[in-house]
Enzyme design. Structure first.
Site, PDB file in Angstrom:
ATOM      1  CG  LEU A  18      47.617-117.469 -22.362  1.00 14.40           C
ATOM      2  CD1 LEU A  18      48.906-119.145 -22.897  1.00 14.40           C
ATOM      3  CD2 LEU A  18      47.122-117.644 -21.363  1.00 14.40           C
ATOM      4  CE  LYS A  19      44.885-109.057 -27.543  1.00 10.83           C
ATOM      5  NZ  LYS A  19      43.709-109.672 -27.369  1.00 10.83           N
ATOM      6  N   GLY A 441      24.940 -95.920 -32.582  1.00 13.79           N
ATOM      7  CA  GLY A 441      25.962 -94.440 -32.045  1.00 13.79           C
ATOM      8  C   GLY A 441      27.173 -95.465 -33.111  1.00 13.79           C
ATOM      9  CG  ASP A 608      24.981 -95.563 -25.477  1.00 12.03           C
ATOM     10  OD1 ASP A 608      24.637 -95.471 -25.783  1.00 12.03           O
ATOM     11  OD2 ASP A 608      26.519 -94.811 -26.265  1.00 12.03           O
ATOM     12  CG  HIS A 703      26.375-109.228 -29.879  1.00 10.72           C
ATOM     13  ND1 HIS A 703      25.449-108.953 -29.274  1.00 10.72           N
ATOM     14  CD2 HIS A 703      27.570-108.679 -29.008  1.00 10.72           C
ATOM     15  CE1 HIS A 703      25.416-107.927 -28.597  1.00 10.72           C
ATOM     16  NE2 HIS A 703      26.772-107.794 -28.510  1.00 10.72           N
ATOM     17  CB  CYS A 735      24.491-103.055 -29.447  1.00 10.91           C
ATOM     18  SG  CYS A 735      26.061-102.685 -28.200  1.00 10.91           S
TER      19      CYS A 735
HETATM   20  N1  GLN Z   1      26.766 -95.736 -28.829  1.00 13.97           N
HETATM   21  C1  GLN Z   1      27.991 -97.411 -28.457  1.00 13.97           C
HETATM   22  C2  GLN Z   1      27.883 -97.667 -30.009  1.00 13.97           C
HETATM   23  O1  GLN Z   1      27.222 -97.582 -30.448  1.00 13.97           O
HETATM   24  C3  GLN Z   1      26.785 -97.938 -27.502  1.00 13.97           C
HETATM   25  C4  GLN Z   1      27.910 -99.211 -27.359  1.00 13.97           C
HETATM   26  C5  GLN Z   1      27.458 -99.819 -26.021  1.00 13.97           C
HETATM   27  O2  GLN Z   1      26.444 -99.921 -25.672  1.00 13.97           O
HETATM   28  N2  GLN Z   1      28.832-100.870 -25.468  1.00 13.97           N
HETATM   29  O3  GLN Z   1      29.064 -98.069 -29.920  1.00 13.97           O
HETATM   30 ZN    ZN Z   2      24.845-101.619 -26.448  1.00  8.66          ZN
END
Ligand code: GLN
Ligand code: ZN
Length: 770
Positions: A18-19, A441, A608, A703, A735
């Protein structure tokens, strides 16, 4: 006769058919007909497996092209106005527009997505307004019922119930509780139930997992009202109200009194309190109980002897002829089939039960009730051998780790000096400017990186050649960060397939599947690691890369680790000991890694914990205990660092208010958090509570592919400085950057550094907020 059933089944397809069909459809490579064909094949294969296993009632319509909550939104015609719905049946394109957003004129943003209870599955949040109207706008449940019947499947149509649908919805325009829309919504459910009943459905299952959260008297009154209406509509069909993910607590008497024919309760470990509720209040004499004795959330072989004992106790209240033997929740949350794995340690394979194996467990238990244990003596004996073998297996226990945990000094979770003194030492060691810039990161996982990793995994690229490749990637990322002018650098994580898997693969006690996919949302699946034994770290996991990266530059490079709570929460965890015990073992492993990085001269170590918040139990009464041990485990991991070594942590969610004291208690020197999509109110709590440590509220959202410009970034930073004193603030994205393209990442970071430099000039003349 007791009946064998389950609340639901995985739906992505055994080989994720399905994916591929969905992604092909979205990219325009496949048509709707082809997508529908694949979907029908997946449904039929699922039914076939359940019929072959011997289920008496097979769930249908829990299948979904994207999400079950979205299916109700479509079925009830609750399409938000921005999608320009013309009022006809909701078709694929409209469904996917709500799920994924739509470009064009006008563009429309997707519905919000959030976690389904405390699972790692995500649902699409209904968007409701006080004037919301509903009407039947689709025929999916009827079509899937007819499809199953035509194949001779003993079908039990499944729908998310009206209470859960509304309570998980979000009301616009300050509209108050979505439950106010119950009377408007119920006619749609009435119509659906009537049509399913007329279509020959014997049982209809309405999922109401919202009843396992703390509920008010008003909400419970709405449950009674809703089911009074639906109970009248059901005609010849029987209604089963199915809960999941824990005990129903104060909702039990309400549930027991509903004019329905059956109630489904979680009787696995986490819902065991339900048994006490049944004993205390009794079980209504005329109703069926769907006894969720097989845990639908984990992947461990059921202890059938213990489950039979449990079922016997249930039978003191509910006679066998009104019992269904079931799973504690839909099997959506486990992979399809252990037999699809060829690479697991042979000894642990029998310990595991994925969806297909759970079907067999449900059927064996049902037969034992109906035909007597002798009828399934062989299966029970084999199961007893597996359970006993697992308990005594040397793979389970590691005496050294247990001894070490038992012998830990009382202050093991405390840094050697208090924050203020550590901060002074760190300031001298690091000599950073005001408003230091850094990242979270990861840097983009480019096609080149993925190709090299795949080649290395397949043995087509020699380990030394792969290492050289990774060093090249790290050197490049370091050079570019220097060129951009960042203050604290990272190595970019090119060696990591996944932030949990990378560590799990190097730790004792973990196993990994090849095909153990579990749906996360839409077409996205994850393969959670399996923690089957005591966890220990045989060798350093990241030091080599951290040291190489630090050798490339005079600027500080952060060591980058995943925290113990996140590793735990994103894995399938053994259930023969408390989760806390496994978490403490992982914490020790990370603690050793911290010590090694520290000894290697790494001055900043980031641990993290993006999944700390999501492990919070659903019921308020259980939250304090979770927070106690999860905070303790983080501290255990971090506390071995010398005072002059800075511990940073990162969390990417914004519901800090309710767990603020626990965030503070982590005692991290610097906290990097998601913030760009929330307003400054998020930071208010840090100010009013007098948070004194370093804090980096993300200045842009990673995002989105959009590249923020300098004015916008300095505006974001200045807004942060209206709430927090500059001496505390770090400048960073929300992030990690691994899913972004290099051409998006580097200009954005360049702008971020420029914004920081600009605001630094301003800071001395800025007046604090009050
Ligand atoms: N150190 C991770 C990164 O930068 C943290 C990812 C996360 O917060 N989900 O990808
Ligand atoms: Zn994050």
């Amino acid at each position: 006769m007791a009946l064998a059933t389950i609340p639901g089944y995985p739906r992505i397809g055994k080989r994720r058919e399905l994916k591929r069909a969905l992604e092909g459809y979205w990219s325009g490579k496949r048509g709707a007909v082809e997508l529908d064909e694949v979907a029908a094949k997946v449904r039929q294969a699922n039914w076939q497996a359940q019929v072959a296993a011997g289920l008496d009632l097979v769930p249908v319509n829990e299948f979904s092209l994207y999400d079950g909550m979205l299916d109700i939104t479509a079925l009830a015609g609750a399409v938000p106005p921005r999608f320009g719905w013309n009022g006809d049946a909701v078709d694929h394109d409209l469904l996917f527009a709500m799920a994924r957003g739509k470009l064009g004129d006008p563009p429309a943003q997707a519905l919000d997505m959030t976690k389904w209870f405390d699972t790692n599955y995500h649902y699409l949040v209904p968007e409701l307004s006080p004037e919301q109207t509903f009407r039947l706008a689709g025929d999916k449940p009827f079509a899937e019922l007819a499809e199953a019947q035509a194949l001779g499947v003993p079908a039990k149509p499944v729908l998310i119930g009206p209470i859960t649908y509304l309570l998980l919805g979000r009301m616009h325009d300050g509209g108050g509780s979505p439950l106010a829309l119950l009377d408007a919504l119920l006619p749609v459910y009435v119509e659906v139930i009537q049509r399913l009943a007329a279509g020959g459905a014997g049982w209809i299952q309405l999922d109401e997992p919202a009843l396992v959260l703390d509920r008010t008297a008003e909400e419970l009154a709405a449950v009674s009202r809703a089911y009074a209406t639906l109970g009248e509509a059901k005609g010849a069909a029987k209604l089963l109200v199915q809960t999941a993910f824990g005990h129903v607590g104060e909702a039990y008497p309400t549930l027991a009194a509903l004019p329905v024919d059956g109630i489904g309760l979680d009787l696995s470990g986490r819902g065991r309190e339900n048994l006490a509720l049944i004993a205390r209040h009794g079980f209504p004499g005329e109703k069926w109980l769907a006894a969720g004795v097989v845990d639908g959330r984990n992947i461990w072989t059921n202890d059938l002897t213990a489950s039979l004992e449990l079922l016997r106790r249930v039978q003191e209240q509910v006679p066998g002829e009104r019992l269904m033997v079931s799973a504690s929740c839909s099997l959506l949350h486990v992979p399809y089939d252990v037999r699809a794995e060829d690479d697991l340690p042979a000894e642990i394979v029998p310990w595991l039960a994925f969806a297909e194996q759970k079907l067999a467990e449900v059927v064996t238990l049902t037969r034992a009730l109906n035909e007597g244990e002798a009828a399934v003596a062989d299966a029970l004996a084999a199961n007893r051998a597996v359970i006993a073998g697992a308990e005594s297996s040397p793979l389970r226990g590691n005496a050294a780790v247990r001894q070490r945990l038992a012998d830990l000094p009382l202050d093991a979770a405390h840094r050697a000096l208090p924050y203020a003194e550590r901060a002074n030492l760190q300031r001298r060691r690091l000599t950073l400017p005001l408003l230091p810039t850094t990242t979270i990161g990861s840097f983009p996982q480019t096609g080149e990186i993925r190709t090299a990793r795949a080649a290395a995994d397949a043995g087509d690229l020699a380990p030394e050649a792969y290492d050289t490749f990774l060093e090249g990637q790290i050197a490049e990322v370091i050079a570019r960060q220097e060129a951009v002018g960042l203050d604290v650098l990272v190595h970019g994580e090119p060696e990591r397939n996944d932030m949990v898997q990378y560590f799990g693969e190097q730790l004792d006690g973990f196993a990994f599947t090849h095909n153990g996919w579990v749906q996360s949302y839409g077409s996205r699946c994850v393969r959670p690691p399996i923690i089957y034994g005591d966890v220990a770290r045989p060798h350093p996991m990241t030091v080599r890369w951290a040291r190489f990266a630090q050798d490339q530059t005079a600027k500080p490079v952060k060591g980058m680790l995943t925290g113990p709570v996140t590793i735990l929460n994103w894995s399938f965890v053994r259930d023969d000991q408390p989760r806390e015990a496994s978490c403490r073992q992982i914490a020790l492993a990370i603690r050793d890694e911290v010590a090694d990085l520290d000894a290697a001269g790494i001055a900043i170590i980031q641990i993290d914990e993006p999944a700390l918040r999501e492990g919070l139990p659903l019921r308020h009464a259980e939250q304090a205990d979770y927070l106690r041990w999860s905070v303790e485990c983080f501290r255990l991991a971090a506390a071995g660092a010398r005072p002059e070594t800075q511990i940073q942590t990162h969390m990417c969610y914004s519901e800090f208010g309710e767990i603020f004291p626990d965030i503070e208690a982590l005692d991290a020197d610097v906290l990097l958090i998601e913030h760009a999509r929330s307003g400054e109110e998020l930071l208010e709590v840090f100010r009013t509570e007098g948070y004194a440590k370093g804090i980096g509220p993300g200045v842009y959202d990673v995002h989105s592919p959009r590249i923020p410009d300098v004015p916008e970034l300095s505006q974001a930073l200045r807004a942060i400085l209206t709430v927090l004193p500059p001496g505390q603030v770090w400048v960073n994205p929300d992030c990690g950057l691994k899913t972004r393209k290099p051409e998006e990442v580097w200009p954005a970071l360049e702008n971020m550094v420029a914004a920081a430099k600009e605001v630094r000039k301003w800071v001395p003349v800025m007046t604090p907020a009050d």
